[in-house]
Enzyme design. Structure first.
Site, PDB file in Angstrom:
ATOM      1  N   VAL A   2      -1.195 -16.550  15.580  1.00 57.21           N
ATOM      2  CA  VAL A   2      -0.133 -17.159  14.783  1.00 57.21           C
ATOM      3  C   VAL A   2      -0.784 -17.889  13.605  1.00 57.21           C
ATOM      4  O   VAL A   2      -1.412 -18.925  13.784  1.00 57.21           O
ATOM      5  CB  VAL A   2       0.711 -18.131  15.624  1.00 57.21           C
ATOM      6  CG1 VAL A   2       1.787 -18.771  14.767  1.00 57.21           C
ATOM      7  CG2 VAL A   2       1.338 -17.402  16.806  1.00 57.21           C
ATOM      8  N   CYS A 424      -1.574   6.618  25.468  1.00 52.49           N
ATOM      9  CA  CYS A 424      -1.004   7.397  24.367  1.00 52.49           C
ATOM     10  C   CYS A 424      -1.051   6.602  23.064  1.00 52.49           C
ATOM     11  O   CYS A 424      -0.813   5.395  23.044  1.00 52.49           O
ATOM     12  CB  CYS A 424       0.432   7.780  24.704  1.00 52.49           C
ATOM     13  SG  CYS A 424       1.267   8.740  23.420  1.00 52.49           S
ATOM     14  N   CYS A 446     -25.417   0.257  35.793  1.00 55.22           N
ATOM     15  CA  CYS A 446     -26.679  -0.362  35.400  1.00 55.22           C
ATOM     16  C   CYS A 446     -27.698  -0.219  36.536  1.00 55.22           C
ATOM     17  O   CYS A 446     -27.339  -0.202  37.714  1.00 55.22           O
ATOM     18  CB  CYS A 446     -26.484  -1.830  35.036  1.00 55.22           C
ATOM     19  SG  CYS A 446     -26.037  -2.905  36.415  1.00 55.22           S
TER      20      CYS A 446
END
Length: 489
Positions: A2, A424, A446
């Protein structure tokens, strides 16, 4: 996030709905925290410490006299007490549990930051910071800084230039985000204004002339007003962005550098190394879709040709020739300064004249610009050099639209937080199908801990900027695992 334009709109909505109503009750997380502090104070009272009251209770029985905004701050005045609200990264509000602000977000948390029961309506804040301050202090702060507020109708560009040039050793990216210099400027406005000005974000004030700074202030103000109009009308701001969260420059299609710079080294900065060179003359020769012309299209009427447009001397807004008053500060035209005609703009029934990839946007009815083609998010960036071509072979296409998916990361507080997934990418969002696939199922493990690797992006400036790589997911006690991540953008 904002930023100033969003806060200004929220203040306007709240003032229109709730002004002159009386507070009946207050509750929420902010009030609960104050109650807990009061209990601690009661414990401390035995040692002679004074008892602290719950400050939010001071609002009960008082009438909302005024609502003001300053940058990213909202001030609600109740007699001698003022409720100061900061909307943080994703703050929003609702009135009677209804979304009044178009920029308020659809999903709200289960608990509220603050809920105020007025005589007629209920105002609820979410994901915000709230505190009670003396009204006199807040009014004095607003009076002192209101002509520096980037969205204020009384914005003073000359004072803004003076304030920016005071600290010669600071970088532009830091000065623009300083809320004591230009209240209301956030990361989106910062990046786009620097691009429109052709200035490098890491340039120091002392390296630039007053002409550079004046141009930057002008572009910052103009993009802020574009931001404001888009948020007010509910239109997509991304059509006006050229660098923020982009992989390629919207003007020259050069690779955008995504990095962290500045005093706190936390805010991400996007810039085009080809367009942002601090060379005003060179920038003026480019096909720059100045925010003046964009602003004119956003602000003006349907039959504005761009001839004899005039600039408001108070707030620097470009207004259409057929407007008698400034669209923002409402000052009459006869007290303002006329400016040379701006580049001719197409009628609203056509696509606005934008440079780069924006010129390829589809035409829609009523002068609105359609969404761009499926875009890459900040999670999918191109590789760093021409010799390192982007390999998106591991990004699937959804079965419904046959378009390449976007890769996103989960941030919800559950067991899947931090995981990557494919979804999508169809535009608009209402047309997206339900395609979903975990992306990290194909990530390596890892060697040190056997855990699924984290996917990260190179943020340092250099030939590898923007490249993706795999590393150990543990922040502490991490192993030295490293592997480039071709195929993931």
């Amino acid at each position: 996030m904002v930023e100033g334009p969003g806060c200004k709109l929220k203040g306007e909505k709240i003032k229109a709905k709730l002004l002159k109503q009386t507070v009946k009750d207050v509750k929420g997380n902010a009030v609960d925290r104050s109650v807990r502090k009061k209990k601690k104070a009661e414990v401390a009272e035995s040692s002679g410490a004074p008892l602290t009251e719950n400050p939010f209770q001071r609002l009960v029985g008082h009438t909302l006299d005024d609502v003001l905004t300053l940058g990213k701050e909202l001030f609600m005045f109740f007699g001698d007490s003022c409720l100061r609200v900061h909307f943080l990264m994703a703050g929003s509000f609702r009135v009677n549990n209804e979304q009044v602000d178009k920029d308020g977000g659809k999903n709200v948390p289960a608990t509220s930051s603050l809920e105020i029961q007025f005589s007629k309506d209920t105002l609820t804040f979410y994901k915000t910071g709230a505190e009670i301050r003396p009204s006199s202090t807040c009014r004095q702060k607003h009076l002192t800084l209101k002509d520096l507020d980037i969205c204020s109708p009384t914005f003073n560009p000359k004072r803004a230039v003076t304030e920016m040039m005071l600290d010669q050793e600071r970088q532009l990216c830091d000065v623009l985000l300083d809320q004591e210099v230009l209240p209301g400027v956030g990361n989106i406005i910062k990046n786009e204004a620097l691009f429109d000005s052709g200035l490098k974000p890491d340039s120091k004030i002392k390296e630039l002339s007053e002409e550079h700074i004046s141009r930057l202030v002008k572009m910052t103000r103009d993009f802020s007003m574009v931001f404001y109009r888009c948020r007010k009308n509910g239109t997509n701001l991304r059509q006006y962005m050229k660098v923020y969260h982009k992989g390629k420059c919207g003007e020259c299609e050069s690779k955008i550098v995504t990095t962290r710079m500045g005093e706190d080294n936390q805010r991400v900065t996007y810039f085009c190394p080809a367009c942002q060179t601090d060379d005003i003359k060179k920038r003026g020769q480019l096909k720059l879709p100045s925010k003046n012309s964009l602003l004119g299209w956003v602000q003006s009427g349907k039959d504005n040709s761009g001839k004899d447009d005039w600039t408001c001397s108070k707030c620097t807004l470009l207004n259409a020739a057929n407007q008698r008053n400034c669209s923002v500060c409402l000052a009459p035209r006869n007290n303002l300064t006329a400016t040379p005609a701006q580049p001719k703009r197409k009628a609203p029934s056509e696509t606005p004249s934008l440079a780069g990839s924006d010129s390829k946007r589809l035409k829609t009815q009523e002068g609105k610009v359609s969404q761009p083609q499926p875009k890459k998010t900040g999670s999918v960036l191109k590789s760093s050099s021409d010799s390192q071509q982007t390999d998106c072979s591991k990004i699937p296409t959804c079965s419904s639209h046959k378009v390449r998916c976007v890769m996103r990361q989960t941030f919800k507080e559950n067991e899947n937080k931090g995981r990557w997934f494919f979804t999508c990418a169809a535009v608009p969002a209402t047309k997206r199908c339900n395609f979903f696939q975990w992306a990290d199922e194909g990530f390596p493990h890892c060697t040190g801990h056997g855990k699924v690797c984290a996917l990260r992006t190179v943020m340092k400036q250099g030939p590898n900027n923007g490249r993706r790589f795999f590393c150990c997911p543990l922040r502490k006690d991490s192993c030295q695992f490293f592997e480039w991540a071709p195929g993931y953008g």
